[in-house]
Design an enzyme around this catalytic site. Structure first.
Site, short mmCIF file in Angstrom:
data_model
loop_
_atom_site.label_atom_id
_atom_site.label_comp_id
_atom_site.label_asym_id
_atom_site.label_seq_id
_atom_site.Cartn_x
_atom_site.Cartn_y
_atom_site.Cartn_z
N ASP A 4 -57.80 -9.06 27.04
CA ASP A 4 -58.33 -9.04 25.68
C ASP A 4 -57.19 -8.76 24.71
O ASP A 4 -56.58 -7.69 24.76
CB ASP A 4 -59.39 -7.93 25.59
CG ASP A 4 -60.18 -7.99 24.29
OD1 ASP A 4 -59.81 -8.78 23.39
OD2 ASP A 4 -61.18 -7.24 24.19
N GLU A 26 -59.51 -13.14 25.86
CA GLU A 26 -60.48 -12.80 24.82
C GLU A 26 -59.79 -12.61 23.48
O GLU A 26 -58.74 -11.96 23.41
CB GLU A 26 -61.20 -11.52 25.26
CG GLU A 26 -62.34 -11.11 24.35
CD GLU A 26 -63.20 -10.04 25.05
OE1 GLU A 26 -63.53 -10.22 26.24
OE2 GLU A 26 -63.51 -9.03 24.41
N GLU A 59 -67.49 -11.07 19.80
CA GLU A 59 -67.87 -9.71 19.41
C GLU A 59 -67.73 -9.51 17.91
O GLU A 59 -68.34 -8.59 17.36
CB GLU A 59 -67.01 -8.69 20.17
CG GLU A 59 -65.55 -8.71 19.79
CD GLU A 59 -64.74 -7.67 20.57
OE1 GLU A 59 -64.39 -7.97 21.71
OE2 GLU A 59 -64.47 -6.60 20.03
N HIS A 98 -70.88 -9.22 24.93
CA HIS A 98 -69.93 -8.13 24.66
C HIS A 98 -70.72 -6.84 24.57
O HIS A 98 -71.76 -6.77 23.91
CB HIS A 98 -69.21 -8.40 23.35
CG HIS A 98 -68.36 -7.25 22.88
ND1 HIS A 98 -68.78 -6.36 21.91
CD2 HIS A 98 -67.13 -6.85 23.24
CE1 HIS A 98 -67.82 -5.47 21.71
NE2 HIS A 98 -66.81 -5.74 22.49
#
Ligand SMILES: [Mg+2]
Length: 378
Positions: free
Chosen positions: A194, A220, A246, A296
């Site tokens: 991420d 991500e 998200e 998420h």
């Protein structure tokens, strides 16, 4: 049956100085969220989560939503999402409006489930589902210097064989973190990374190529969520699947991600995307275009429960039993009593699996004493 009251309950837990944690963009000490408690004239109570600070959610509910929600039949829950675009003057794409709608929407589904004695995932059309695979979110950047390997080792020891780690603070450091994670996880485990939107496209592409040898399931938020052209640049340049969602709110933001082929995986947060109703629309759009859905989750226990119910309802389409690509539910491993303490029976990811609650609605009971410990308004 009508909704007779709506209460927004702000919750906070603060980490002590020196214990801040976060991502490549920043550290945080406060975990804030808001629970919505709805009651009906028949005495049913439903719980939802708006994944946003309490006073903002309370003001949004009071100013924009309460007049329509009190007196509403909770079975009309899907009208909330539509009304967020039509009744509110062009406020529909706003993070705080969608967060407040999310909390009310989840609480309505909880009530509907309790009214008909069914778990939400069955109301959403899901087939029987006893458990789901969970992945651990770990290896955060930390305020004080800490050994990065310890948290992921803890997750693997707890039985997780799928893990997501933070990277995004420079390619050399990224490679080191990914190499460490892969060593601990072993060759067979699923590893996700991420970047939290901390890169320009060329930086994200450089890291993606440098970590390719370690095997990564998805990257991500390689670039900021607002950078639509950057997503296309990254997706076109690399072979690893790209995930985001998200920081996208409402169906139209997700439609753009899907239509533009900006991502391979959408990640709606149930407490922000508009709730279960909106998430179902998002999942329908995504799976129809062969884009995967992996929620998420960085929420309190109520948001975790909503994500589990949602995840259990999402069809595998187009995957078959011969080539399974299982749903994965995110399970944050950082310190957060709002996730650990709020339920009478916590959702336990030990072993890398979560049981899907089969009771009515969300299938969970709130521990009201624990709630009182973390609420900000008392
Ligand atoms: Mg993320």
């Amino acid at each position: 049956m009508q909704i007779s009251s709506v209460e927004a309950i702000p919750l906070e837990h603060s980490l002590p100085d020196g214990h801040g944690l976060g991502d490549a963009r920043n550290f945080g000490h406060a975990r804030q969220t808001t629970l919505l408690r709805l009651e009906t004239d028949t005495g049913l109570v439903g719980w939802g989560e708006a994944f946003a600070p309490g006073r903002i959610v309370a003001a949004t509910v009071e100013e924009l939503l309460v007049d329509d929600v009190v007196g509403m039949d909770p079975f009309a829950v899907e009208s909330l999402a539509t009304d967020s675009y039509t009744s509110q003057y062009h406020f529909g794409g706003d993070v705080f409006l969608q967060s407040a709608v999310s909390g009310i929407d989840i609480a309505c589904w909880d009530i509907v489930g309790k009214a008909v004695d069914r778990p939400i995932y069955r109301l959403l059309g899901g087939t029987d589902c006893e458990s789901l695979d969970a992945y651990a979110s770990t290896m955060y950047y930390t305020e004080a210097e800490r050994p990065p390997a310890a948290p992921i080792r803890d997750a693997v020891d707890a039985g997780f064989d799928a893990v997501k780690i933070k990277i995004g603070a420079g390619t050399d450091g990224d490679v080191e973190r990914v190499r460490t994670a892969r060593e601990i996880l072993g060759d067979g485990g699923r590893l996700m990374v991420d970047m939290n939107g901390n890169y320009r496209p060329h930086q994200a592409i450089e890291t993606a190529r440098a970590i390719a040898e370690y095997g990564v399931d998805w990257i991500e938020e390689p670039v900021p969520p607002e950078n639509a052209s950057g997503y296309r640049d990254v997706t076109d340049a690399i072979d690893v699947p790209v995930a985001a969602g998200e920081a996208h709110y409402g169906r139209f933001a997700f439609k753009d991600l899907v239509d533009e082929r900006a991502v391979d995986i959408v990640q709606p947060n149930l407490g922000r995307c508009g709730g279960l109703s909106e998430a179902r629309l998002i999942a329908g759009m995504a799976t129809t275009e062969n884009v995967a859905v992996r929620p998420h989750v960085w929420n309190s226990a109520v948001g975790v429960a909503a994500a589990v119910q949602f995840a259990a309802s999402v069809p595998d389409y187009p995957h078959s039993r011969n080539v399974p690509e299982p749903m994965l539910v995110e399970f944050d491993r950082s310190e957060n009593p709002l996730r650990e303490d709020l339920l009478e029976t916590p959702i336990d990811p030990t072993g890398g699996e979560v049981d899907v609650p089969q009771g009515p609605g969300l299938g969970v009971s709130i521990d009201e004493d624990a709630l009182d410990r973390y609420r900000l308004d008392e």
